[in-house]
Design an enzyme around this catalytic site. Structure first.
Site, PDB file in Angstrom:
ATOM      1  N   ALA A 236       0.846  -1.188   0.000  1.00  0.00           N
ATOM      2  CA  ALA A 236       0.000   0.000   0.000  1.00  0.00           C
ATOM      3  C   ALA A 236       0.884   1.241   0.000  1.00  0.00           C
ATOM      4  O   ALA A 236       2.079   1.180   0.287  1.00  0.00           O
ATOM      5  CB  ALA A 236      -0.919  -0.015   1.223  1.00  0.00           C
TER       6      ALA A 236
ATOM      7  N   GLY B 123       0.333  -5.120   1.186  1.00  0.00           N
ATOM      8  CA  GLY B 123      -0.865  -5.296   0.378  1.00  0.00           C
ATOM      9  C   GLY B 123      -0.608  -6.018  -0.926  1.00  0.00           C
ATOM     10  O   GLY B 123      -1.488  -6.706  -1.450  1.00  0.00           O
TER      11      GLY B 123
ATOM     12  N   GLU C 137      -0.702  -9.577  -0.113  1.00  0.00           N
ATOM     13  CA  GLU C 137      -2.086  -9.956   0.162  1.00  0.00           C
ATOM     14  C   GLU C 137      -2.892 -10.154  -1.115  1.00  0.00           C
ATOM     15  O   GLU C 137      -3.721 -11.067  -1.205  1.00  0.00           O
ATOM     16  CB  GLU C 137      -2.736  -8.906   1.060  1.00  0.00           C
ATOM     17  CG  GLU C 137      -2.198  -8.951   2.484  1.00  0.00           C
ATOM     18  CD  GLU C 137      -2.677  -7.794   3.337  1.00  0.00           C
ATOM     19  OE1 GLU C 137      -3.363  -8.060   4.342  1.00  0.00           O
ATOM     20  OE2 GLU C 137      -2.377  -6.627   3.000  1.00  0.00           O
TER      21      GLU C 137
ATOM     22  N   GLU D 217       3.869  -5.322   7.492  1.00  0.00           N
ATOM     23  CA  GLU D 217       3.139  -4.242   8.155  1.00  0.00           C
ATOM     24  C   GLU D 217       3.589  -3.994   9.588  1.00  0.00           C
ATOM     25  O   GLU D 217       3.501  -2.871  10.086  1.00  0.00           O
ATOM     26  CB  GLU D 217       1.622  -4.554   8.145  1.00  0.00           C
ATOM     27  CG  GLU D 217       0.967  -4.507   6.780  1.00  0.00           C
ATOM     28  CD  GLU D 217       1.039  -5.823   6.022  1.00  0.00           C
ATOM     29  OE1 GLU D 217       0.375  -5.937   4.975  1.00  0.00           O
ATOM     30  OE2 GLU D 217       1.767  -6.743   6.480  1.00  0.00           O
TER      31      GLU D 217
END
Length: 258
Positions: A66, A111, A114, A134
């Protein structure tokens, strides 16, 4: 070919390729890019493709995560909205009516990891690096990593990757079961082409049904999953592909699926 500012979308031989195109930012995902990615996946569904490939532009990154510069000043409601958007994109890959493949050509952090986990298959180039990183930012995975990773690898591995934020190379990711295969970087595109060609030649409705049934195994009890499988299995009888596939087998010829 359809273009968004940070997403490239192409369809060839009933296979959609969605490329996150922010190489100067290591293909990190801000709101605009996530929204464009969601639109591209929806476009692929409208185009009725037989497979979807997700990858990143450039030589360094698949999706490096992200956009931290965007996230750093978010308050709780804004972070919730961002999480929901990321979850929606991941879920759209997971529930896409055809197989989805992550062609991991570099960094797949946060992300990005993910979204790869949300795909049906993952093929990694030798230079790929994975990580649920993260924890280094004072947060936890927010787009499904805490749920999908333990379902894919063993619980201990998932906890170590998430709690320590470890980066692992493609070989270790394959050993842990995060990716299905590792290929040389310059062979990644060719391998993806081979896989998608094989998938596109499979019976379309049976592939979709198989994907739904496998997904159900992660979401229901065994008894409910078995009941679902029986319903999906029997529902394919009477379709063109079922009749064609079985007739071809009996008559020792190659099937011609729709």
């Amino acid at each position: 070919m359809t273009d968004w500012e940070t997403i490239r979308y192409e369809v060839d031989d009933e296979v959609a390729t969605v490329t996150v195109d922010r190489p100067d930012k290591l293909n990190s995902l801000n709101v605009a890019t996530l929204e464009a990615l969601q639109d591209a996946i929806a476009q692929a569904e409208d185009d009725d493709v037989r497979a979807l490939v997700l990858t990143g532009a450039g030589e360094k990154a698949f999706i490096a995560g992200a956009d931290i510069s965007y996230m750093k000043d978010l308050d709780t409601p804004e972070a919730q909205a961002y999480a929901e958007l990321g979850h929606d994109v991941a879920r759209s890959l997971e529930t896409f009516p055809a197989p989805t493949i992550a062609a991991v050509n570099g960094y797949a952090f946060g992300g990005g990891c993910e979204l790869a986990l949300a795909c049906d298959l993952r093929v990694a180039a030798e230079n790929a690096v994975f990580g649920q990183t993260e924890i280094d930012l004072g947060i936890v995975p927010g787009w499904g990593g805490t749920q999908r990773l333990p379902r894919l690898v063993n619980d201990e591995v998932a906890r170590r990757l998430i709690l320590f934020g470890d980066r692992i190379d493609a070989t270790d990711a394959h050993e842990y079961g995060m990716v299905g295969e590792v290929v040389a970087h310059d062979q990644l595109d060719a391998r993806i082409d081979d896989l998608t060609a094989d998938l596109a030649a499979q019976p379309k409705f049976a592939v979709a049904a198989a994907k739904e049934a496998i997904n159900a195994a992660h979401e229901t009890s065994l008894e409910s999953g078995l009941t679902y499988e029986k319903r999906v299995f029997s529902g394919l009888f009477g379709t063109h592909d079922q009749r064609e596939g079985m007739d071809a087998f009996v008559n020792k010829r190659d099937p011609e699926f729709e």
